[in-house]
Design a protein around this motif. Structure first.
Motif, PDB file in Angstrom:
ATOM      1  N   ILE A   1      -8.962 -21.210  12.345  1.00 27.41           N
ATOM      2  CA  ILE A   1      -9.635 -19.577  12.907  1.00 27.41           C
ATOM      3  C   ILE A   1      -8.661 -18.444  12.463  1.00 27.41           C
ATOM      4  CG2 ILE A   1     -11.397 -18.066  13.735  1.00 27.41           C
ATOM      5  CD1 ILE A   1     -12.668 -20.828  15.844  1.00 27.41           C
ATOM      6  N   VAL A   2      -9.449 -17.061  11.407  1.00 22.96           N
ATOM      7  CA  VAL A   2      -8.208 -16.317  11.990  1.00 22.96           C
ATOM      8  C   VAL A   2      -9.748 -15.151  12.639  1.00 22.96           C
ATOM      9  CG1 VAL A   2      -7.532 -13.979  10.111  1.00 22.96           C
ATOM     10  CG2 VAL A   2      -6.537 -16.600  10.159  1.00 22.96           C
ATOM     11  N   SER A   3      -8.268 -14.485  13.033  1.00 20.60           N
ATOM     12  CA  SER A   3      -9.424 -12.438  13.671  1.00 20.60           C
ATOM     13  C   SER A   3      -9.250 -12.076  13.068  1.00 20.60           C
ATOM     14  CB  SER A   3      -9.539 -12.950  15.384  1.00 20.60           C
ATOM     15  OG  SER A   3      -9.969 -12.085  15.678  1.00 20.60           O
ATOM     16  N   LEU A   4      -9.308 -10.816  11.900  1.00 20.15           N
ATOM     17  CA  LEU A   4      -9.372  -9.699  11.905  1.00 20.15           C
ATOM     18  C   LEU A   4      -9.577  -8.301  12.858  1.00 20.15           C
ATOM     19  CD1 LEU A   4      -9.888  -9.977   8.048  1.00 20.15           C
ATOM     20  CD2 LEU A   4      -7.721 -10.706   9.466  1.00 20.15           C
ATOM     21  N   ALA A   5     -10.140  -8.656  14.183  1.00 18.40           N
ATOM     22  CA  ALA A   5     -10.003  -7.474  14.647  1.00 18.40           C
ATOM     23  C   ALA A   5      -9.994  -8.159  16.464  1.00 18.40           C
ATOM     24  CB  ALA A   5     -11.385  -6.987  14.763  1.00 18.40           C
TER      25      ALA A   5
ATOM     26  N   LYS B   1       0.446 -15.579  18.680  1.00 22.24           N
ATOM     27  CA  LYS B   1      -0.897 -16.049  17.747  1.00 22.24           C
ATOM     28  C   LYS B   1       0.126 -15.534  16.211  1.00 22.24           C
ATOM     29  CE  LYS B   1      -3.582 -18.263  19.539  1.00 22.24           C
ATOM     30  NZ  LYS B   1      -3.607 -20.420  19.370  1.00 22.24           N
ATOM     31  N   ASP B   2       0.486 -15.591  15.244  1.00 18.87           N
ATOM     32  CA  ASP B   2       0.782 -15.455  14.236  1.00 18.87           C
ATOM     33  C   ASP B   2       0.236 -13.779  13.618  1.00 18.87           C
ATOM     34  OD1 ASP B   2       2.721 -17.223  13.174  1.00 18.87           O
ATOM     35  OD2 ASP B   2       1.465 -18.338  12.336  1.00 18.87           O
ATOM     36  N   LYS B   3       0.622 -12.933  13.245  1.00 20.46           N
ATOM     37  CA  LYS B   3      -0.073 -11.683  13.088  1.00 20.46           C
ATOM     38  C   LYS B   3      -0.585 -11.897  11.498  1.00 20.46           C
ATOM     39  CE  LYS B   3       0.482 -10.437  16.753  1.00 20.46           C
ATOM     40  NZ  LYS B   3       1.056 -11.853  17.821  1.00 20.46           N
ATOM     41  N   ILE B   4      -1.518 -11.491  10.874  1.00 21.53           N
ATOM     42  CA  ILE B   4      -1.963 -11.579  10.016  1.00 21.53           C
ATOM     43  C   ILE B   4      -2.095 -10.142   9.276  1.00 21.53           C
ATOM     44  CG2 ILE B   4      -2.529 -13.744   9.351  1.00 21.53           C
ATOM     45  CD1 ILE B   4      -4.636 -10.692  10.610  1.00 21.53           C
TER      46      ILE B   4
ATOM     47  N   VAL C   1      -4.520  -6.223   5.865  1.00 21.85           N
ATOM     48  CA  VAL C   1      -4.219  -7.640   6.276  1.00 21.85           C
ATOM     49  C   VAL C   1      -3.550  -8.062   4.610  1.00 21.85           C
ATOM     50  CG1 VAL C   1      -6.143  -7.772   7.133  1.00 21.85           C
ATOM     51  CG2 VAL C   1      -6.222  -8.310   4.987  1.00 21.85           C
ATOM     52  N   ASN C   2      -2.785  -9.085   5.316  1.00 22.27           N
ATOM     53  CA  ASN C   2      -1.684  -9.862   4.270  1.00 22.27           C
ATOM     54  C   ASN C   2      -2.266 -11.101   4.117  1.00 22.27           C
ATOM     55  OD1 ASN C   2      -0.005 -11.505   3.210  1.00 22.27           O
ATOM     56  ND2 ASN C   2       2.258 -11.017   4.768  1.00 22.27           N
ATOM     57  N   ILE C   3      -3.631 -10.780   2.817  1.00 21.87           N
ATOM     58  CA  ILE C   3      -3.745 -11.937   1.952  1.00 21.87           C
ATOM     59  C   ILE C   3      -3.310 -13.871   2.174  1.00 21.87           C
ATOM     60  CG2 ILE C   3      -5.414 -12.874   0.315  1.00 21.87           C
ATOM     61  CD1 ILE C   3      -6.036  -9.978  -0.190  1.00 21.87           C
ATOM     62  N   GLU C   4      -1.843 -12.970   1.266  1.00 20.36           N
ATOM     63  CA  GLU C   4      -1.051 -14.835   1.520  1.00 20.36           C
ATOM     64  C   GLU C   4      -0.781 -15.244   2.859  1.00 20.36           C
ATOM     65  OE1 GLU C   4      -0.403 -11.403   0.441  1.00 20.36           O
ATOM     66  OE2 GLU C   4      -1.168 -11.938  -1.783  1.00 20.36           O
TER      67      GLU C   4
END
Length: 316
Positions: free
Chosen positions: A67-71, A103-106, A112-115
């Motif tokens: 899971i990736v969280s954007l907030a 965690k990895d930062k996106i 955000v870094n889509i890649e």
């Protein structure tokens, strides 16, 4: 006679051992059957079709494992549901709980870094608000389901937690978290139910001056805490507010989030502010930003913090 009796005993023991082994095997088989049946029941929830807060219809093929969280608020929700080990990417602002920092930062609020997101191979992305259409489309094109939530009240936060719990197979955990939140909310409401309301202003930003207006979760927290938001008729939840109007409405309490660019003294020293009751009576307060600015599980802590600030005598 003695040999015959011994033979009978041996035969009887053999039968008992045989029956025990058979029964044990049957029970073992039943346990395995039950486990298999339970797994099938749990997996039967997927594929899952849901509609997020912005009416986007999203299909979740299987229980999310990456899971990736954007907030930051969504990151807190995921951790509260016991999903920390499944989070593979977060924003640079996601700092609670402490493990989130590892965690990895996106990306951040500016982009955000889509890649990077695609590289992490998530099977679920959770974002705050509608997001950027171009970003959304690229994530979808990569075959990654993305869901969007922007709760602006305690009830909406509770709904969001329950919905994310459903999506991630953590409905029981979500129920526990939200029941605890409801209990905490009621505890605070019971303490302030008979208080005399005080006039409150909450500063979102100072240059230009912006207020927490109607529809913002801070507006709700002020009202629930026994306060009256003097910016209740502002143009929106987060909008500019005229300083002359502020001084004229004369708040009893002035609130803002802690920020390196401001102090209680710097607020008090602004032109004309010395005419306000909040300044005269030393009732200008800076609150912990990560609690009062994130609509996640800790929003009930924000409610208690605001209530304590407005009515300290009730929480001694």
């Amino acid at each position: 006679m003695k040999n015959i009796r011994n033979k009978k005993i041996i035969i009887l023991l053999t039968l008992i051992l045989t029956l025990t082994t058979v029964v044990g095997c049957e029970n073992s088989n039943k346990i395995e059957d039950n486990k298999e049946s339970k797994t099938k029941i749990e997996n039967s929830a997927y594929p899952l079709e849901i509609e997020d807060q912005f009416n986007n219809k999203v299909k979740i093929e299987k229980e999310p494992k990456r899971i990736v969280s954007l907030a930051p608020s969504h990151t807190e929700i995921l951790y509260s549901l016991g999903l920390g080990d499944k989070i593979v990417g977060v924003t640079s602002f996601c700092d609670y709980p402490e493990e989130a920092k590892e965690k990895d930062k996106i990306g951040d609020f500016e982009g955000v870094n889509i890649e990077k997101i695609i590289e992490l191979e998530p099977d679920l992305v959770v974002q705050y608000g509608k997001g950027n259409e171009e970003v959304n489309n690229k994530i979808k094109e990569a075959g990654i389901p993305i869901v969007s939530y922007e709760p602006e009240s305690i009830d909406e936060v509770i709904d969001t937690i329950n919905e994310i719990g459903k999506i991630t197979g953590k409905e029981d955990e979500a129920k526990k978290v939200t029941e605890d939140m409801k209990s905490k909310k009621e505890e605070v409401l019971n303490k302030v139910k008979n208080v005399e309301k005080v006039k409150v202003f909450y500063e979102i930003w100072h240059d230009p001056l912006s207020a927490a207006g109607p529809g913002s979760f801070m507006d709700e927290l002020i009202n629930l805490s026994g306060g009256e938001n003097i910016a209740k008729d502002a143009k929106g939840g987060y909008s500019e507010f005229n300083e002359e109007e502020l001084i004229e409405r004369n708040p009893d309490v002035y609130l803002a989030a802690e920020d390196p660019e401001k102090t209680v003294e710097s607020i008090k020293s602004r032109a004309g502010y010395d005419a306000m009751n909040a300044v005269k009576n030393n009732r200008v307060y800076l609150l912990e930003p990560n609690i009062v600015s994130r609509p996640g599980p800790r929003i009930v802590e924000a409610l208690e913090l605001v209530a304590k600030t407005l009515h300290p005598d009730l929480f001694k």
